[in-house]
Design a protein around this motif. Structure first.
Motif, PDB file in Angstrom:
ATOM      1  N   THR A 117      25.645  41.281  11.519  1.00 28.48           N
ATOM      2  CA  THR A 117      26.680  39.811  10.029  1.00 28.48           C
ATOM      3  C   THR A 117      26.157  40.689   8.845  1.00 28.48           C
ATOM      4  OG1 THR A 117      26.732  39.096  12.030  1.00 28.48           O
ATOM      5  CG2 THR A 117      26.419  38.012   9.393  1.00 28.48           C
ATOM      6  N   HIS A 118      24.568  41.690   9.003  1.00 25.93           N
ATOM      7  CA  HIS A 118      24.051  42.100   8.000  1.00 25.93           C
ATOM      8  C   HIS A 118      24.914  43.331   7.195  1.00 25.93           C
ATOM      9  CE1 HIS A 118      20.491  42.726   5.618  1.00 25.93           C
ATOM     10  NE2 HIS A 118      21.445  44.073   5.595  1.00 25.93           N
ATOM     11  N   GLN A 140      29.863  43.174  -0.314  1.00 23.10           N
ATOM     12  CA  GLN A 140      28.828  43.497  -1.643  1.00 23.10           C
ATOM     13  C   GLN A 140      29.629  44.859  -2.081  1.00 23.10           C
ATOM     14  OE1 GLN A 140      25.491  41.100  -0.528  1.00 23.10           O
ATOM     15  NE2 GLN A 140      25.075  42.643  -2.137  1.00 23.10           N
ATOM     16  N   ARG A 144      28.298  41.817   5.807  1.00 17.74           N
ATOM     17  CA  ARG A 144      27.876  41.372   4.274  1.00 17.74           C
ATOM     18  C   ARG A 144      27.386  42.688   3.466  1.00 17.74           C
ATOM     19  NH1 ARG A 144      23.838  37.341   2.605  1.00 17.74           N
ATOM     20  NH2 ARG A 144      23.468  37.479  -0.097  1.00 17.74           N
TER      21      ARG A 144
END
Length: 245
Positions: A10-11, A18, A14
């Protein structure tokens, strides 16, 4: 372990969102500065001047210039990241796409708001892109490489590059004006603000527990496991420019 892996995935997802959102927004915001016709950011002046000279779209010129600058990394022994290579293509494509949608603006009632919006969105884009930590843009990498090779300060190297870029672009017909000055004054504080807004915490990992049958020494802290998923990403050095160029 499965929960840690999901958290790392998930990190990383993201960070990727971005990265590409920031690059696309950077191209779109640069296009707004073009439509405002009140002056561009330093590299934009060069891109516009080359576009006027060659008849190629400014977005394609941005891609070509980015690729040429990236080649200059080779003698400087700079190593590109995913963000570096993506920067070359995504910003230029987003710029041309926005210019195709947003037509020419008539009167200061439209052009001044376009300038302000373009500068603010450029700051937002910078925060998104840099906070993702996928490597510097090709132009910033050129600056940091020259800083390392020559021993000159970041400030001096950056100033020398941008003066040369602006002078060359202006001589070729690039737009230099009040917008250039406003951009130079505003982009640093805006980028710093949005870097804090979009900063990503490192994924946490559980402590390594002793194997069955093995007891840790009393009072001895367990060793935290390294974060999974994305590999090492260098943070910007103190004083390093943060613009995604």
């Amino acid at each position: 372990m499965a929960r840690t892996t999901r958290r790392s995935t998930t990190h990383l997802s993201r960070r990727l969102v971005q990265l590409y959102a920031g690059l696309a927004l950077y191209g779109a915001s640069s296009a707004l500065l073009v439509r405002a016709e009140l002056g561009l950011e330093p590299w934009g002046v060069l891109h516009q001047g080359l576009a006027e000279l060659t008849g190629i779209s400014i977005g394609v010129v941005s891609i070509i210039v980015g690729a040429v600058v990236l080649l200059l990394w080779i003698p400087l022994r700079q190593r590109p990241g995913l963000g570096t290579v993506s920067n070359v293509f995504v910003v230029g494509l987003a710029m041309d796409g926005t210019l195709a949608v947003v037509g020419e603006l008539d009167g200061y009632g439209f052009r001044v708001p376009a300038l302000v919006l373009g500068i603010v969105l450029n700051g937002v884009a910078t925060g998104l892109y840099i906070a993702a930590r996928f490597g510097p843009g090709p132009r910033d990498g050129l600056m940091t490489g020259l800083n390392r090779v020559t021993g000159r300060s970041i400030r001096l190297v950056r100033t020398a590059i941008e003066v040369a870029v602006v002078a060359t672009g202006f001589a070729l017909g690039g737009s230099l004006g009040v917008g250039t000055v406003v951009y130079a004054l505003a982009i640093g504080p805006l980028a710093q603000l949005f870097l804090r807004v979009f900063a990503l915490p490192e994924p946490t990992a559980p402590a390594v527990t002793a194997a069955p049958g093995i007891t840790a020494a009393p009072g001895e802290p367990s060793t935290p496991a390294p974060p999974l998923g994305s590999g090492p990403v260098a943070a910007p050095a103190p004083g390093q420019a943060i613009l995604p160029q």
